[in-house]
Motif scaffolding. Structure first.
Motif, PDB file in Angstrom:
ATOM      1  N   THR A 225      43.231  45.580  53.660  1.00  0.00           N
ATOM      2  CA  THR A 225      42.720  46.879  53.708  1.00  0.00           C
ATOM      3  C   THR A 225      41.834  47.517  52.252  1.00  0.00           C
ATOM      4  O   THR A 225      41.205  48.256  52.591  1.00  0.00           O
ATOM      5  N   ARG A 226      42.311  46.753  51.371  1.00  0.00           N
ATOM      6  CA  ARG A 226      41.647  47.296  50.116  1.00  0.00           C
ATOM      7  C   ARG A 226      40.312  46.858  50.202  1.00  0.00           C
ATOM      8  O   ARG A 226      39.293  47.513  49.755  1.00  0.00           O
ATOM      9  N   ALA A 227      40.017  45.780  50.498  1.00  0.00           N
ATOM     10  CA  ALA A 227      38.416  45.241  51.009  1.00  0.00           C
ATOM     11  C   ALA A 227      37.740  46.216  51.866  1.00  0.00           C
ATOM     12  O   ALA A 227      36.618  46.601  51.571  1.00  0.00           O
ATOM     13  N   PHE A 228      38.475  46.751  52.868  1.00  0.00           N
ATOM     14  CA  PHE A 228      37.868  47.489  53.641  1.00  0.00           C
ATOM     15  C   PHE A 228      37.411  49.060  53.005  1.00  0.00           C
ATOM     16  O   PHE A 228      36.434  49.398  53.081  1.00  0.00           O
ATOM     17  N   GLU A 230      37.101  49.533  49.907  1.00  0.00           N
ATOM     18  CA  GLU A 230      36.170  49.367  48.842  1.00  0.00           C
ATOM     19  C   GLU A 230      34.743  48.944  49.298  1.00  0.00           C
ATOM     20  O   GLU A 230      33.993  48.846  48.638  1.00  0.00           O
ATOM     21  N   GLY A 231      34.476  48.841  50.734  1.00  0.00           N
ATOM     22  CA  GLY A 231      33.204  48.529  51.364  1.00  0.00           C
ATOM     23  C   GLY A 231      32.821  47.060  51.532  1.00  0.00           C
ATOM     24  O   GLY A 231      31.787  46.805  51.808  1.00  0.00           O
ATOM     25  N   ARG A 232      33.890  46.234  51.255  1.00  0.00           N
ATOM     26  CA  ARG A 232      33.720  44.714  51.464  1.00  0.00           C
ATOM     27  C   ARG A 232      34.143  44.383  53.084  1.00  0.00           C
ATOM     28  O   ARG A 232      34.427  45.371  53.635  1.00  0.00           O
ATOM     29  N   LYS A 233      33.680  43.340  53.217  1.00  0.00           N
ATOM     30  CA  LYS A 233      34.038  42.467  54.581  1.00  0.00           C
ATOM     31  C   LYS A 233      35.427  42.644  54.613  1.00  0.00           C
ATOM     32  O   LYS A 233      36.261  41.797  53.885  1.00  0.00           O
ATOM     33  N   ALA A 234      36.023  43.073  55.762  1.00  0.00           N
ATOM     34  CA  ALA A 234      37.441  42.980  56.176  1.00  0.00           C
ATOM     35  C   ALA A 234      37.538  42.681  57.735  1.00  0.00           C
ATOM     36  O   ALA A 234      36.423  42.845  58.421  1.00  0.00           O
ATOM     37  N   ASN A 235      38.901  42.394  58.088  1.00  0.00           N
ATOM     38  CA  ASN A 235      38.810  41.962  59.315  1.00  0.00           C
ATOM     39  C   ASN A 235      39.839  42.727  60.183  1.00  0.00           C
ATOM     40  O   ASN A 235      40.645  43.391  59.633  1.00  0.00           O
ATOM     41  N   ASN A 236      39.769  42.870  61.458  1.00  0.00           N
ATOM     42  CA  ASN A 236      40.698  43.426  62.111  1.00  0.00           C
ATOM     43  C   ASN A 236      41.978  42.578  62.098  1.00  0.00           C
ATOM     44  O   ASN A 236      42.194  41.411  61.808  1.00  0.00           O
ATOM     45  N   CYS A 237      43.299  43.541  62.347  1.00  0.00           N
ATOM     46  CA  CYS A 237      44.624  42.750  61.748  1.00  0.00           C
ATOM     47  C   CYS A 237      45.605  43.080  62.817  1.00  0.00           C
ATOM     48  O   CYS A 237      45.692  44.021  63.483  1.00  0.00           O
ATOM     49  N   LEU A 238      46.284  41.678  63.128  1.00  0.00           N
ATOM     50  CA  LEU A 238      47.343  41.935  64.204  1.00  0.00           C
ATOM     51  C   LEU A 238      48.699  41.355  63.194  1.00  0.00           C
ATOM     52  O   LEU A 238      48.799  40.339  62.571  1.00  0.00           O
ATOM     53  N   LEU A 239      49.722  42.367  63.244  1.00  0.00           N
ATOM     54  CA  LEU A 239      51.006  41.990  62.904  1.00  0.00           C
ATOM     55  C   LEU A 239      51.908  41.793  63.986  1.00  0.00           C
ATOM     56  O   LEU A 239      52.202  42.672  64.753  1.00  0.00           O
ATOM     57  N   PHE A 240      52.184  40.720  64.016  1.00  0.00           N
ATOM     58  CA  PHE A 240      52.992  40.128  65.077  1.00  0.00           C
ATOM     59  C   PHE A 240      54.606  39.537  64.775  1.00  0.00           C
ATOM     60  O   PHE A 240      54.693  39.296  63.502  1.00  0.00           O
ATOM     61  N   GLY A 241      55.567  39.591  65.518  1.00  0.00           N
ATOM     62  CA  GLY A 241      56.796  38.920  65.109  1.00  0.00           C
ATOM     63  C   GLY A 241      57.730  39.673  65.760  1.00  0.00           C
ATOM     64  O   GLY A 241      57.850  40.414  66.644  1.00  0.00           O
ATOM     65  N   ASP A 242      59.252  39.488  65.112  1.00  0.00           N
ATOM     66  CA  ASP A 242      60.350  39.794  65.658  1.00  0.00           C
ATOM     67  C   ASP A 242      60.497  41.453  65.590  1.00  0.00           C
ATOM     68  O   ASP A 242      59.889  42.274  64.825  1.00  0.00           O
ATOM     69  N   ALA A 243      61.025  42.134  66.750  1.00  0.00           N
ATOM     70  CA  ALA A 243      61.343  43.403  66.484  1.00  0.00           C
ATOM     71  C   ALA A 243      62.167  43.972  65.370  1.00  0.00           C
ATOM     72  O   ALA A 243      63.106  43.200  64.981  1.00  0.00           O
ATOM     73  N   GLY A 244      61.580  45.186  64.708  1.00  0.00           N
ATOM     74  CA  GLY A 244      62.312  45.886  63.689  1.00  0.00           C
ATOM     75  C   GLY A 244      62.233  45.080  62.225  1.00  0.00           C
ATOM     76  O   GLY A 244      63.041  45.323  61.422  1.00  0.00           O
ATOM     77  N   THR A 245      61.059  44.286  62.080  1.00  0.00           N
ATOM     78  CA  THR A 245      60.788  43.711  60.998  1.00  0.00           C
ATOM     79  C   THR A 245      59.940  44.461  59.963  1.00  0.00           C
ATOM     80  O   THR A 245      59.676  43.889  58.928  1.00  0.00           O
ATOM     81  N   ASN A 256      49.296  55.668  54.086  1.00  0.00           N
ATOM     82  CA  ASN A 256      49.639  56.471  52.846  1.00  0.00           C
ATOM     83  C   ASN A 256      48.921  55.897  51.541  1.00  0.00           C
ATOM     84  O   ASN A 256      48.787  56.917  50.730  1.00  0.00           O
ATOM     85  N   GLN A 257      48.803  54.753  51.420  1.00  0.00           N
ATOM     86  CA  GLN A 257      48.680  54.007  49.873  1.00  0.00           C
ATOM     87  C   GLN A 257      47.083  54.294  49.644  1.00  0.00           C
ATOM     88  O   GLN A 257      46.639  54.607  48.655  1.00  0.00           O
ATOM     89  N   TYR A 258      46.249  54.345  50.745  1.00  0.00           N
ATOM     90  CA  TYR A 258      44.805  54.389  50.706  1.00  0.00           C
ATOM     91  C   TYR A 258      44.087  55.836  51.298  1.00  0.00           C
ATOM     92  O   TYR A 258      43.092  55.753  51.242  1.00  0.00           O
ATOM     93  N   TYR A 259      45.108  56.598  51.564  1.00  0.00           N
ATOM     94  CA  TYR A 259      44.613  57.854  51.970  1.00  0.00           C
ATOM     95  C   TYR A 259      43.532  58.484  50.915  1.00  0.00           C
ATOM     96  O   TYR A 259      42.320  59.173  51.484  1.00  0.00           O
ATOM     97  N   GLY A 260      43.844  58.560  49.529  1.00  0.00           N
ATOM     98  CA  GLY A 260      43.000  58.996  48.671  1.00  0.00           C
ATOM     99  C   GLY A 260      41.737  58.411  48.482  1.00  0.00           C
ATOM    100  O   GLY A 260      40.859  59.214  47.863  1.00  0.00           O
ATOM    101  N   GLN A 261      41.665  56.987  48.778  1.00  0.00           N
ATOM    102  CA  GLN A 261      40.157  56.237  48.834  1.00  0.00           C
ATOM    103  C   GLN A 261      39.596  56.774  50.155  1.00  0.00           C
ATOM    104  O   GLN A 261      38.612  55.658  50.557  1.00  0.00           O
ATOM    105  N   GLY A 262      39.945  57.600  51.075  1.00  0.00           N
ATOM    106  CA  GLY A 262      39.038  57.817  52.357  1.00  0.00           C
ATOM    107  C   GLY A 262      39.578  57.092  53.634  1.00  0.00           C
ATOM    108  O   GLY A 262      38.938  57.164  54.531  1.00  0.00           O
TER     109      GLY A 262
END
Length: 431
Positions: A225-228, A230-245, A256-262
């Motif tokens: 997300t930081r790379a994204f 900051e205008g650098r190359k970034a990837n689509n992201c899949l978060l997978f795994g068990d429920a409630g983790t 929330n963390q990067y709202y201030g950076q657009g």
């Protein structure tokens, strides 16, 4: 006094009827041609609308200034959108913007008591010194509401047009313009004219530090997300795994963390995927970075919506804009259900492998895949202890962990969600 007809960039205002009615009174209050009783009635109608706006938006102080400021920060035009995130821009558009700000400043500087005298009406003091019933807003979060009220004061105190313009431009740089600038997160509503982007005004204020454990997973998500942003190359992201983790909570924390950076987030469900291209068309030329968020993403055999998603992510004629990424969460690694029958039918279907590969190809379009697994007993206990500490629960450690183990056995097993539910149970019980 200048007229609203002189405005060049700042037109098509939200709440435009109120703006044009009230400014018309200011432009014509000395005109003997118009009936004073009718003008007084229009004044009170505008008064009513300003009061309603103050309640819904949480405004206070000078409501007329608040309203004009609200118009300026929501009006998406060539100047305001050029300044969002970037701030001051060069070129002739500054002269046009200065012209419009000169018109708006005259309406800021207008003394509302003149309308009282002209129409024999009351209420100017209340409009100029309004004290709200409560500090809440149904439209903005508190931080944005407060900043709009602060900008209203700054614009009202501006001694020159240049200072007025500079204050507005600084706001565009810090907070952006329009709904995409003033809000963090959005949802989609399908309409006959296409997909409409609707602000979510009450997003959970979760942060990555609130999620106990999963440090490696959170770091991978943060790096991408930081790379994204900051205008650098970034990837689509899949978060997978068990429920409630903590998969969904992690993505909420990231915005929330990067709202201030657009960074902005748009939530979309799979039944809305046909409108994805329309959504992207609305955001691709803005100065923000957008995460299109798909929660609990998975497809059954009979569902074909995943083909729309594949085409948008990669493979269509139009390249996906560089300011757009797709983040998804899922309890499944491969997203599209794969049955044993897919392999068993190989003898009957010479091209069965093509069918299987088509189903697996969707997950391959997510360059970053992050696993969130259920914690083991030791990790679960660590999560419980940390959540209990943060919430001020005073209980012997052995007794706390014993109760936590009993809780998870009867409430779906070990997970961060189960730990949080257990702590919430204790907090409710102690009250």
């Amino acid at each position: 006094m200048r007229s609203t007809k002189e405005l060049i960039l700042y037109k098509d205002f939200e709440k435009g009827k109120l703006f044009y009615n009230f400014t018309w009174l200011m432009e014509n209050f000395l005109n003997e041609y118009y009936n004073k009783d009718d003008m007084a009635a229009l004044y009170y109608e505008c008064y009513h609308d300003l009061m309603e706006l103050s309640v819904s938006h949480g405004f206070e102080g000078n409501l007329w200034h608040n309203f004009l400021t609200f118009l300026l920060v929501n009006n998406e035009n060539a100047y305001s959108m050029a300044c969002e995130i970037r701030g001051k821009v060069e070129g002739s558009i500054n002269d046009i913007a200065l012209h419009d700000f000169a018109v708006m400043k005259e309406f800021f500087d207008f003394d509302l008591h003149k309308l009282e005298e002209a129409f024999s009406v009351t209420g100017a003091d209340v409009l100029m010194h309004y004290e709200g019933v409560d500090k809440g807003s149904k439209v903005f979060n508190k931080r944005i509401r407060d900043r709009i009220c602060e900008l209203s004061v700054s614009l009202g105190k501006s001694e020159t047009i240049e200072e007025f313009k500079e204050n507005a431009t600084q706001f565009y740089k810090e907070f952006g313009v329009g709904k995409l600038g003033l809000h963090k997160a959005f949802r989609i509503e399908n309409e006959l004219r296409g997909a409409k982007i609707i602000p979510i005004t009450n997003i959970a204020h979760v942060h990555l530090d609130d999620i106990v454990g999963y440090d490696i997973a959170k770091e991978k998500l943060t790096e991408n997300t930081r790379a994204f942003v900051e205008g650098r190359k970034a990837n689509n992201c899949l978060l997978f795994g068990d429920a409630g983790t903590g998969k969904s909570s992690s993505i909420k924390a990231i915005v929330n963390q990067y709202y201030g950076q657009g960074l902005r987030m748009i939530e979309i469900y799979k039944h809305q995927f046909q409108g994805l291209n329309n959504v992207i068309a609305q955001i691709k030329n803005r100065n923000y970075k957008f995460i299109i968020y798909m929660d609990d993403l998975s497809f059954e055999e009979f569902e074909i919506e995943y083909k729309y998603l594949k085409a948008v992510i990669e493979g269509g004629l139009e390249k996906k804009p560089e300011n757009v990424l797709i983040y998804a969460t899922s309890n499944r690694r491969h997203l599209v259900r794969e049955n044993f029958s897919d392999k068993a039918q190989l003898e009957d279907d010479l091209h069965n492998n093509d069918t299987v590969q088509e189903k697996l190809s969707l997950v391959a379009r997510f360059g970053v895949q992050i696993y969130f697994g259920s914690p083991d007993k030791k990790e679960f206990q660590k999560i419980v202890l940390e959540l209990a500490r943060r919430n001020g629960i005073k209980m012997e450690e052995d007794a706390l962990l014993l109760e936590a183990n009993k809780w998870e056995l009867s409430h779906g097993g070990r997970s961060g969600r189960t730990a949080q539910q257990f702590v919430d149970y204790l907090l409710g019980k102690s009250c």
